[in-house]
Design a protein around this motif. Structure first.
Motif, short mmCIF file in Angstrom:
data_model
loop_
_atom_site.label_atom_id
_atom_site.label_comp_id
_atom_site.label_asym_id
_atom_site.label_seq_id
_atom_site.Cartn_x
_atom_site.Cartn_y
_atom_site.Cartn_z
N THR A 12 -4.84 -10.24 21.47
CA THR A 12 -3.91 -10.26 22.60
C THR A 12 -4.66 -10.22 23.91
N VAL A 160 6.53 -8.66 30.59
CA VAL A 160 5.30 -9.28 30.06
C VAL A 160 4.36 -8.19 29.56
N ALA A 163 5.65 -7.05 26.30
CA ALA A 163 5.40 -8.05 25.26
C ALA A 163 3.96 -8.01 24.78
N ALA A 167 2.90 -7.15 21.05
CA ALA A 167 2.13 -8.11 20.26
C ALA A 167 0.89 -7.47 19.65
#
Length: 226
Positions: A12, A160, A163, A167
């Motif tokens: 990520t 964001v 997220a 992730a």
């Protein structure tokens, strides 16, 4: 809304850093450096904006992992300098914070993406949409582009960040959940007020400081096009 060290997996981190790197490279290559170098007042304004950003971002916010939330002021930075210079300025401030130990070098790319690139690009896009679709009016510019735009950009940056942590599979070790989504809208109102105040005062007293505001265009409509 800094991402603390250890919250992101390597995959990520690499993807987020690559996205941020592309945005910075494009911003540096397309920034209006020639006009900037020819205007001493705008140079001082840009450096002053970075100083203010460093102070605001350095304020400690959040006590537990994942619950770090702070004002961004990137919408005001974008409206005043354009998104290219805003991204460069934000990157330099974040680098200074990392050097001073106030942010993690490991999370530099993801932080740059969340705190600078996303709100700057959104602010620039929203300004274009408002300019093209809504009446050219000072109050539309202030309340929609600056005030509402700052709130939306802040929430988008927060989503964001959420997220990226999701992730990485580290949500269980953080408090990014119900508490985070309760704080985010409340903080976004403060973000809107802060950005709106900066832009409102600049437009009134120093309209030449705000690149996205053309007083001849906006104010002429209020006086019957004179």
């Amino acid at each position: 809304m800094l991402i603390e060290a250890g919250l992101l997996g390597s995959g990520t981190n690499i993807v987020a850093s690559a996205a941020a790197g592309v945005a910075v490279a494009f911003a540096v290559s397309r920034a209006p450096w020639r006009a900037w170098l020819a205007d001493g007042e705008r140079q001082w304004l840009w450096f002053g904006s970075m100083g203010l950003l460093l102070v605001v971002w350095s304020m400690k916010a959040g006590i537990t992992p994942g619950l770090s939330v702070r004002f961004l002021l990137v919408t005001a930075l974008t409206l005043m300098h354009g998104w290219h210079l805003a991204v460069v300025a934000g990157g330099l401030v974040l680098a200074a914070m990392s050097y001073l130990g106030l942010a993690s070098w490991y999370s530099f790319g993801p932080n740059l993406l969340c705190m600078v690139v996303v709100p700057a690009l959104f602010g620039a896009w929203l300004h274009e949409q408002v300019h093209a679709r809504l009446p050219l009016n000072y109050f539309v510019y202030f309340f929609v582009t600056a005030f509402l735009g700052a709130a939306l950009a802040f929430n988008l940056a927060g989503l964001v960040r959420f997220a990226l942590i999701a992730a990485s599979g580290t949500l269980a070790t953080t408090r990014v959940g119900a508490e985070y989504f309760a704080i985010l809208p409340l903080m976004s109102f403060g973000e809107a007020v802060a950005n709106g105040t900066i832009i409102g005062m600049a437009v009134v007293y120093r309209p030449q400081w705000v690149m996205s505001f053309d007083d001849r265009l906006y104010l002429a409509r209020r006086t019957g096009g004179e």
